[in-house]
Design an enzyme around this catalytic site. Structure first.
Site, short mmCIF file in Angstrom:
data_model
loop_
_atom_site.label_atom_id
_atom_site.label_comp_id
_atom_site.label_asym_id
_atom_site.label_seq_id
_atom_site.Cartn_x
_atom_site.Cartn_y
_atom_site.Cartn_z
N GLN A 178 -53.46 17.46 -127.28
CA GLN A 178 -54.16 16.18 -127.29
C GLN A 178 -53.45 15.13 -126.44
OE1 GLN A 178 -54.46 14.45 -131.20
NE2 GLN A 178 -55.56 12.65 -130.50
N GLU A 234 -48.20 11.11 -138.60
CA GLU A 234 -47.80 9.83 -139.21
C GLU A 234 -46.82 10.06 -140.35
OE1 GLU A 234 -51.36 6.96 -139.74
OE2 GLU A 234 -52.21 8.99 -139.71
N THR A 241 -62.92 22.59 -137.23
CA THR A 241 -63.04 21.47 -138.15
C THR A 241 -63.52 22.06 -139.47
OG1 THR A 241 -63.64 19.93 -136.38
CG2 THR A 241 -64.16 19.26 -138.64
N ASP A 278 -59.96 17.52 -139.85
CA ASP A 278 -60.09 17.60 -138.40
C ASP A 278 -58.76 18.09 -137.84
OD1 ASP A 278 -60.98 17.23 -135.79
OD2 ASP A 278 -60.26 15.17 -135.73
N GLU A 314 -56.03 16.11 -140.06
CA GLU A 314 -56.54 14.76 -140.24
C GLU A 314 -57.45 14.78 -141.46
OE1 GLU A 314 -56.19 12.72 -135.85
OE2 GLU A 314 -58.20 13.21 -136.59
N ARG A 359 -48.20 5.15 -127.41
CA ARG A 359 -48.01 4.11 -126.41
C ARG A 359 -46.92 3.15 -126.89
NH1 ARG A 359 -53.36 4.72 -127.21
NH2 ARG A 359 -53.42 2.89 -128.57
N ASP A 404 -66.81 12.43 -134.42
CA ASP A 404 -65.64 12.01 -135.18
C ASP A 404 -65.24 10.60 -134.76
OD1 ASP A 404 -63.60 12.29 -137.05
OD2 ASP A 404 -62.19 13.08 -135.57
N TYR A 410 -55.82 13.73 -123.38
CA TYR A 410 -56.77 12.74 -123.90
C TYR A 410 -57.02 11.55 -122.99
CZ TYR A 410 -53.59 8.94 -125.38
OH TYR A 410 -52.72 7.89 -125.42
N THR A 429 -59.28 9.79 -139.33
CA THR A 429 -58.19 9.94 -140.29
C THR A 429 -58.12 8.75 -141.23
OG1 THR A 429 -56.96 11.13 -138.62
CG2 THR A 429 -55.72 10.34 -140.51
N ARG A 462 -51.51 18.28 -131.49
CA ARG A 462 -51.05 17.01 -130.93
C ARG A 462 -50.47 17.16 -129.53
NH1 ARG A 462 -53.98 13.61 -133.83
NH2 ARG A 462 -53.49 13.68 -136.06
N LYS A 481 -58.85 19.35 -130.31
CA LYS A 481 -59.62 19.12 -131.53
C LYS A 481 -60.71 20.17 -131.76
CE LYS A 481 -58.26 14.77 -132.63
NZ LYS A 481 -57.91 14.27 -133.98
N HIS A 487 -54.20 3.96 -139.31
CA HIS A 487 -54.03 5.17 -138.51
C HIS A 487 -54.02 4.84 -137.01
CE1 HIS A 487 -54.38 9.30 -137.15
NE2 HIS A 487 -55.49 9.00 -136.49
N GLU A 506 -60.16 13.36 -143.72
CA GLU A 506 -61.27 12.47 -143.45
C GLU A 506 -62.39 12.66 -144.48
OE1 GLU A 506 -62.54 12.60 -139.38
OE2 GLU A 506 -60.54 13.06 -138.62
N TYR A 520 -62.74 6.92 -135.51
CA TYR A 520 -61.32 6.53 -135.44
C TYR A 520 -61.23 5.17 -136.12
CZ TYR A 520 -56.83 5.94 -132.80
OH TYR A 520 -55.52 5.78 -132.41
#
Length: 404
Positions: free
Chosen positions: A226, A344, A243, A219, A187, A135, A119, A230, A330, A223, A239, A126, A189, A121
């Site tokens: 994650q 989001e 899927t 996906d 997600e 962050r 997968d 992560y 995503t 959260r 994750k 996104h 995709e 990114y």
């Protein structure tokens, strides 16, 4: 080219002869490969058995598409041309019509054996949004993001076909806190399926020689799991529990009219990521939450293209196998109504969405159903349909709810 006249399809049918997506389907205890035309499926094993299609061997008389996908582009092209002829010319009606079965009468299966799953990114919007959420005091994009397609390896064994129930995963949500995810997300995709394997690096311009077609991907993402796990190695239990993919594999040839120039990339990419023709696909996705349309993510603006993703995935010498699935990451656009994840769309729960039934949502509740659909431009003003990938959140968690 117009839709097959003898089938009575409208010119704007998203499953006309311009498309012809492949599938695997079952009735009773048997499973076959097929190709969709309108609201029916042509049984490819039966067509091959009656001498209507020649695929260079018993490629079509299989329970999945994997052997056919491994046959390579010359076979894919020859079979597609023959299918177009069979489903367009009235002289074949008497031979072909008995081999058609209604989509509503069959059970759609995982269309190919998933050998591996990666997968990516690759949406700038996104990645920027999640960077701001995860962050908030730093730069949204990490320093490597514009230099290479960031990705991770998922779990091939938990890739399931549309309609399979999705469990609510359990895991560590933060230090000392174990339980079912309370921030379950999606997600939206687009996934690409390898047909012809490679033993080492695939040049970016050889993308079409290896990739058989495209599917829709959800996906599913926990959260809270994650966010805790992560760093520093990336997604894992948040994750890997499920899927979902759509049951229809749209051939790359059906997407030729949907090709659009890829976005400018600054700084310039390294030579192994530089294509003779830098292009993506103008695929428009739609995301529905319990029947309410909540988002329209645009795939055409993805920063890293499918060809670049395959080149990067193999540049270290990694082999690919028939059935390898790699997903775009995503798909999100610049507007909030174009985001492909609920973290989001609701800005981490701060802006819940109102559904048509009067309820509001921030993250997925047990019993919620998400449907992702998509179409793309086809030749002569036609539309290419991907169908849907649908999943409902089960009322039981995956794994023991108690701390081990």
């Amino acid at each position: 080219m117009s839709a097959a006249v003898w089938l009575g399809l409208a010119d704007d049918d998203p499953f006309g002869v311009e498309n012809l997506p492949y599938c695997a389907f079952g009735q009773d205890r048997f499973r076959w490969t097929g190709v969709r035309i309108g609201d029916r499926i042509l049984n490819l094993a039966a067509a091959e058995g009656r001498g209507l299609i020649e695929a260079g061997g018993a490629f079509l008389g299989q329970p999945t598409l994997s052997r056919f996908m491994a046959a390579g582009r010359p076979v894919w092209t020859r079979v597609r041309e023959r299918l177009t002829e069979l489903l367009s010319a009235a002289r074949y009606r008497e031979s072909v019509e008995p081999l058609l079965v209604p989509v509503a009468d069959v059970r759609l299966a995982l269309p190919f054996e998933v050998a591996d799953y990666v997968d990516f990114y690759s949406s700038l919007e996104h990645a920027t949004n999640l960077g701001k959420l995860f962050r908030p005091d730093g730069e949204p994009l990490l320093p490597n993001w514009r230099h290479l397609p960031v990705g991770y390896h998922g779990r091939a064994g938990t890739v399931v076909v549309s309609g399979t129930e999705v469990p609510r995963p359990c895991g560590q949500r933060r230090a000392g806190d174990f339980g079912p995810s309370a921030r379950l997300d999606i997600e939206a995709e687009v996934g690409f399926v390898v047909g012809v394997p490679s033993q080492g690096a695939v040049a970016v311009d050889d993308f079409r020689e290896h990739v058989f077609g495209a599917v829709l991907v959800n996906d599913w993402s926990a959260r809270d799991l994650q966010a805790w796990e992560y760093q520093p190695l990336g997604p894992f239990l948040g994750k890997s529990f499920r899927t979902s993919i759509s049951p229809w594999v749209v051939p790359l040839d059906a997407l030729d009219a949907a090709r659009v120039p890829g976005p400018p990339q600054e700084p310039g990419v390294l030579p192994y990521l530089a294509a003779g023709e830098h292009y993506g696909y103008d695929i428009g996705l739609e995301v529905s939450w319990n029947g309410t349309l909540v988002s329209r993510p645009p795939f055409g603006g993805m920063y890293w293209t499918p060809a670049q993703q395959l080149a990067h995935m193999t540049v270290n010498g990694a082999w690919t196998r028939t059935g390898d699935l790699y997903a775009s990451g995503t798909v999100s656009g610049p507007q909030i109504e174009q985001t492909g994840s609920f973290i989001e769309r609701t800005w981490n729960g701060a802006r819940p969405v109102l559904l048509d039934d009067g309820t509001t949502r921030s993250f997925l509740l047990d019993g919620d159903t998400v449907a992702i659909s998509a179409t793309a431009p086809g030749p002569g003003g036609s539309r290419i349909g991907f169908g849907e990938v649908i999943g409902t959140i089960g009322c039981e968690s995956a794994g023991d709810r108690r701390s081990p």
